[in-house]
Design a protein around this motif. Sequence first.
Motif, PDB file in Angstrom:
ATOM      1  N   PRO A 227       0.816  -1.220   0.000  1.00 13.77           N
ATOM      2  CA  PRO A 227       0.000   0.000   0.000  1.00 13.77           C
ATOM      3  C   PRO A 227       0.850   1.270   0.000  1.00 13.77           C
ATOM      4  O   PRO A 227       0.454   2.276  -0.587  1.00 13.77           O
ATOM      5  N   LEU A 228       2.009   1.218   0.646  1.00 16.97           N
ATOM      6  CA  LEU A 228       2.887   2.384   0.643  1.00 16.97           C
ATOM      7  C   LEU A 228       3.395   2.681  -0.760  1.00 16.97           C
ATOM      8  O   LEU A 228       3.542   3.853  -1.140  1.00 16.97           O
ATOM      9  N   ASP A 229       3.658   1.649  -1.552  1.00 16.29           N
ATOM     10  CA  ASP A 229       4.063   1.852  -2.944  1.00 16.29           C
ATOM     11  C   ASP A 229       2.945   2.541  -3.730  1.00 16.29           C
ATOM     12  O   ASP A 229       3.214   3.448  -4.538  1.00 16.29           O
ATOM     13  N   ILE A 230       1.707   2.122  -3.499  1.00 20.99           N
ATOM     14  CA  ILE A 230       0.565   2.736  -4.183  1.00 20.99           C
ATOM     15  C   ILE A 230       0.438   4.196  -3.777  1.00 20.99           C
ATOM     16  O   ILE A 230       0.251   5.081  -4.627  1.00 20.99           O
ATOM     17  N   ALA A 231       0.548   4.474  -2.463  1.00 18.02           N
ATOM     18  CA  ALA A 231       0.433   5.853  -1.980  1.00 18.02           C
ATOM     19  C   ALA A 231       1.543   6.735  -2.536  1.00 18.02           C
ATOM     20  O   ALA A 231       1.302   7.867  -2.952  1.00 18.02           O
ATOM     21  N   THR A 232       2.760   6.199  -2.585  1.00 15.85           N
ATOM     22  CA  THR A 232       3.900   6.971  -3.099  1.00 15.85           C
ATOM     23  C   THR A 232       3.720   7.287  -4.574  1.00 15.85           C
ATOM     24  O   THR A 232       4.096   8.377  -5.039  1.00 15.85           O
TER      25      THR A 232
ATOM     26  N   LYS B 111       4.017  11.885  -2.904  1.00 11.41           N
ATOM     27  CA  LYS B 111       4.903  11.690  -1.764  1.00 11.41           C
ATOM     28  C   LYS B 111       4.246  12.198  -0.482  1.00 11.41           C
ATOM     29  O   LYS B 111       4.395  11.601   0.593  1.00 11.41           O
ATOM     30  N   GLY B 112       3.505  13.289  -0.586  1.00 13.95           N
ATOM     31  CA  GLY B 112       2.824  13.835   0.577  1.00 13.95           C
ATOM     32  C   GLY B 112       1.799  12.875   1.149  1.00 13.95           C
ATOM     33  O   GLY B 112       1.668  12.740   2.364  1.00 13.95           O
ATOM     34  N   LEU B 113       1.056  12.195   0.272  1.00  5.91           N
ATOM     35  CA  LEU B 113       0.076  11.220   0.726  1.00  5.91           C
ATOM     36  C   LEU B 113       0.774  10.079   1.457  1.00  5.91           C
ATOM     37  O   LEU B 113       0.323   9.646   2.528  1.00  5.91           O
TER      38      LEU B 113
END
Length: 379
Positions: free
Chosen positions: A151-156, A160-162
């Motif tokens: 999920p962090l890869d998707i958010a990034t 980057k702020g998200l």
Amino acid sequence: FQHPFWGASQHIIDAELVAVRRAGGAQLTAHHPRARAVLQSNSNLPMSDVSAPPSMECAGSASAPSPSTHGRKEGGRAMASSRGKVTDAGVRIGGSFSPAPDPAWVKSRNDVLEAVVARQAALLESVAKPPITVTLPDGSTRPATAFVTSPLDIATAISKGLAQACCVASVSYAKGERLPSPLEAGMVAMANGPDEEEGEVSEDWELWDLNRPLEGSCELKLHKFGDAEGQITFWHSSAHILGEALESLFGAHLTHGPPTDGGFFYDSFMGEAAVDKEKVGQLESRAKLIVDQKQPFERVVVSKEECLRIFEANPFKKALISSKLPDGSSTTVYRCGPFIDLCKGPHLPSTGCVKAFKLTKNSTAHWLGQAGNDELQRV
């Protein structure tokens, strides 16, 4: 509270526990099953007047969002839940204890886990990693790879702020979309404390570590601190920071450290030693160091036998494992830096997400909330 990711210099993690007096009685009891110690500093009652009933409603803040509840949908993967109880009363299992920094068992514990991590990494190398599709709340989709994309890869990829603002994710797998993981068979989800019931882990929406790879095509929600899911994860990870500080400074035998409605606490056995004002200052300083190190939170699946070896030096953890984990089952531990704890998670990506740290109270409690058991230090 100010939002912890907006650069506020005075975001305070409030670990205050609320005690209420029973109407018409002289007993004090904590207002939540995870907060059962009388705040002796705020009461003139002796500790012998403390009771710990098995179930009480949680005292929530009117301004705080309530964690959402979800029913498990058809096709979700149900994990076994442990139903064992640690029921011994009047038995002292802590043994002889003298506070000392950096105990030798910290390294021994990590050596056991390192062997598990290396073996599992080799096992996952042979697992198929097909392309999957991740659907976001607005209906848009993102391509991903099973057992690789988190999920962090998707958010990034979105911004980057998200990614920096998110605390945790929720994942929903449609029937047949979640691929079998060789590590998850026989999983038992351990509760955050010895007096809590474990429920089914895989529900319609399952809370998911931001850095844990996805296991199939799914729907994905990303939670910031303003969401109830984000707050409980933030405070849970903060409790692990406190646990690491207690271990590294005093060699404390930790029992449990759950998040609460407005913060967190950790109970630990320190023999005859008490957490005084000087120790509170040392704990806050060590917590700041742990935060500055930005230690990643790592989820590791371990068997019951491995779990007992990892916590060989802690009689309280061994009691929980022996009573709650069936033979032949597995559960999860989380590691950050040298600290390892029995935990169902999820957690923040790293300790660096916690921008400020404040301890507000310390008191005494009893193991399992029962008079006659070992006395614990609650911070």
